[in-house]
Design a protein around this motif. Sequence first.
Motif, PDB file in Angstrom:
ATOM      1  N   PRO A 107      22.039 -17.607   7.138  1.00  0.00           N
ATOM      2  CA  PRO A 107      21.135 -16.407   6.578  1.00  0.00           C
ATOM      3  C   PRO A 107      20.783 -16.622   4.893  1.00  0.00           C
ATOM      4  CG  PRO A 107      23.231 -15.578   7.420  1.00  0.00           C
ATOM      5  CD  PRO A 107      23.066 -17.141   7.707  1.00  0.00           C
ATOM      6  N   ASP A 138      26.570 -17.840  10.819  1.00  0.00           N
ATOM      7  CA  ASP A 138      26.503 -17.232  12.175  1.00  0.00           C
ATOM      8  C   ASP A 138      27.574 -18.035  13.171  1.00  0.00           C
ATOM      9  OD1 ASP A 138      25.744 -15.559  14.402  1.00  0.00           O
ATOM     10  OD2 ASP A 138      24.230 -16.940  14.892  1.00  0.00           O
ATOM     11  N   THR A 139      28.801 -17.785  12.942  1.00  0.00           N
ATOM     12  CA  THR A 139      29.780 -18.453  13.756  1.00  0.00           C
ATOM     13  C   THR A 139      31.034 -17.365  14.182  1.00  0.00           C
ATOM     14  OG1 THR A 139      31.298 -20.447  14.028  1.00  0.00           O
ATOM     15  CG2 THR A 139      31.037 -19.505  11.686  1.00  0.00           C
ATOM     16  N   GLU A 169      25.455 -23.646  19.778  1.00  0.00           N
ATOM     17  CA  GLU A 169      24.125 -23.669  20.326  1.00  0.00           C
ATOM     18  C   GLU A 169      23.352 -25.210  20.241  1.00  0.00           C
ATOM     19  OE1 GLU A 169      20.859 -21.312  17.965  1.00  0.00           O
ATOM     20  OE2 GLU A 169      22.747 -20.290  17.538  1.00  0.00           O
ATOM     21  N   ALA A 204      17.547 -19.669   9.726  1.00  0.00           N
ATOM     22  CA  ALA A 204      17.535 -18.511   9.071  1.00  0.00           C
ATOM     23  C   ALA A 204      18.839 -17.718   9.938  1.00  0.00           C
ATOM     24  CB  ALA A 204      16.094 -17.600   9.529  1.00  0.00           C
ATOM     25  N   ARG A 205      18.875 -17.739  11.309  1.00  0.00           N
ATOM     26  CA  ARG A 205      20.194 -17.200  11.684  1.00  0.00           C
ATOM     27  C   ARG A 205      21.394 -17.885  11.457  1.00  0.00           C
ATOM     28  NH1 ARG A 205      18.469 -17.866  16.363  1.00  0.00           N
ATOM     29  NH2 ARG A 205      19.828 -19.540  17.119  1.00  0.00           N
ATOM     30  N   LEU A 206      21.323 -18.932  11.527  1.00  0.00           N
ATOM     31  CA  LEU A 206      22.772 -19.960  11.341  1.00  0.00           C
ATOM     32  C   LEU A 206      23.406 -19.715   9.788  1.00  0.00           C
ATOM     33  CD1 LEU A 206      22.340 -22.986  13.521  1.00  0.00           C
ATOM     34  CD2 LEU A 206      23.494 -20.838  14.159  1.00  0.00           C
ATOM     35  N   GLU A 242      13.736 -20.153  12.549  1.00  0.00           N
ATOM     36  CA  GLU A 242      14.344 -19.069  12.884  1.00  0.00           C
ATOM     37  C   GLU A 242      15.961 -19.254  13.361  1.00  0.00           C
ATOM     38  OE1 GLU A 242      12.160 -20.322  16.641  1.00  0.00           O
ATOM     39  OE2 GLU A 242      11.832 -20.178  14.417  1.00  0.00           O
ATOM     40  N   VAL A 243      16.007 -20.496  13.834  1.00  0.00           N
ATOM     41  CA  VAL A 243      17.537 -20.955  13.892  1.00  0.00           C
ATOM     42  C   VAL A 243      18.077 -21.238  12.670  1.00  0.00           C
ATOM     43  CG1 VAL A 243      18.891 -22.758  14.587  1.00  0.00           C
ATOM     44  CG2 VAL A 243      16.944 -22.087  16.357  1.00  0.00           C
ATOM     45  N   ARG A 266      28.865 -12.651   9.575  1.00  0.00           N
ATOM     46  CA  ARG A 266      27.715 -13.070   9.866  1.00  0.00           C
ATOM     47  C   ARG A 266      26.827 -12.922   8.926  1.00  0.00           C
ATOM     48  NH1 ARG A 266      27.827 -15.100  15.149  1.00  0.00           N
ATOM     49  NH2 ARG A 266      29.603 -14.566  16.448  1.00  0.00           N
ATOM     50  N   ASN A 267      26.831 -12.139   7.838  1.00  0.00           N
ATOM     51  CA  ASN A 267      25.732 -12.035   7.019  1.00  0.00           C
ATOM     52  C   ASN A 267      25.746 -13.466   6.044  1.00  0.00           C
ATOM     53  OD1 ASN A 267      25.177  -9.380   7.487  1.00  0.00           O
ATOM     54  ND2 ASN A 267      26.785  -8.590   6.328  1.00  0.00           N
TER      55      ASN A 267
END
Length: 436
Positions: free
Chosen positions: A278, A170-171, A332, A274-276, A271-272, A166-167
């Motif tokens: 990164p 994000d899956t 998501e 950056a999370r998916l 923010e999405v 996840r670094n």
Amino acid sequence: MEKPAIADKNTPYWWEAAPVRALPRQPLAKMVDVAIVGAGYAGLSAGLVLARAGRSVAAFDAMNPGEGASSRNGGITSGSIRPDYATITRRFGEDKAIAIEAEGKTAREFLYDFIRTEGLDCDFRLVGQFKGVIGFEQYEKTARSAELLAKRLGIESYAVPYSEQRNYIDTDFYRGGMVRMDIGGLHPAKFHAELLRVALAAGLTVHSGTRVTSIEKDGAGFRVTTSAGSVQARQVLVCTDGYTDSAVPFLRRRLVPVRSRIIVTEELAPEVMARLMPKQMMLIEGRQLGFYFRPTPDGKRILLGGRDSSHAGDPDGPKLFLRKGLVKLFPELENVRLSHTWFGNVAMHRDMLPRIFEKDGVVYATGFCGSGVVWAPWIGTRAAHKLLGQNADARTAFDFRPPASIPLYRGNPWFMPAVIQTYRMQDRIALCRASR
């Protein structure tokens, strides 16, 4: 009632910032030193070298320059080679396998240096690439590959265990993967536009919307017949790849055009993104028909591509298949809108290695197998040096015999849907094994 569109536009996202255009019509020269068939990455790269060497050069493109794969690809500078090291060794010998592996590094470095020294404005960023794997066995193999890349070629590469995945992405779909830092991303249509700019400035003549219909030996040179008339050329270079047609039947029997489809999401919240994603890396998969995906250069959307099983029209099935794949990776995004979807041809052949070869005096630079962002400029440039007789600069491990012809094939890839479905079945079996 008309069904809603799957995406807002069925044209490449890249054309929003760098639309492909026809060039002003120009009269045909009666004679040129070199005629080039195709004005994509390979043809323009070759034309630039030849024009700067003082040759008179005309490039002919049946469409607008760059309208084919050069402005329809994902913009990932992977320089991938489809056969693995063991397969190349078995087919061509260990010396050839070592040379091909090393040349991938050289070709990427050449591209990055070319972008920098020519001042090409194409949104290039050397961000690295993450490759996701689907099971422990594949992870172990991929980890060994990362170690070998670092040891043999000095490429910064390393395995990423599932606990650290996840670094990078994000899956939960993958079970780890590997990173290599010598791969980046660019804007492919901007890259082509900039390459066209510098090639024209160097003296290359480019005829857009001018189809070559035949190439015939004529004395010490060739007569190249086009939809706008004929021109005499001392030398001919063919760089058509996935858009090869009946003008070069020898090549057409050897290259299979395969559709590659891409979808792009609407803008996502910062923010999405950056999370998916990164680290904003380029991303690929270890499956036979794996997806390739990335953030767009502005970091606001996700672009995802893969092979398209269709070979006629513009059906909805392949678009929906990619959308389903996107949601499997990122649940998501189930209700996210798609802004663009399109397809383009890549050229596959039996050897699955980029190629320079000569047949009846005509030189060919082709067969990039879906990795033309790196290989087309490199192979096009090597082919130009070959035509100039500059043997040291022309040296490449990819200059050898033509690819083998395909039995009963004359340009219509009727068999590709079945081939792709077979690969997909193999991927499903691999996924089932990995989940046990």
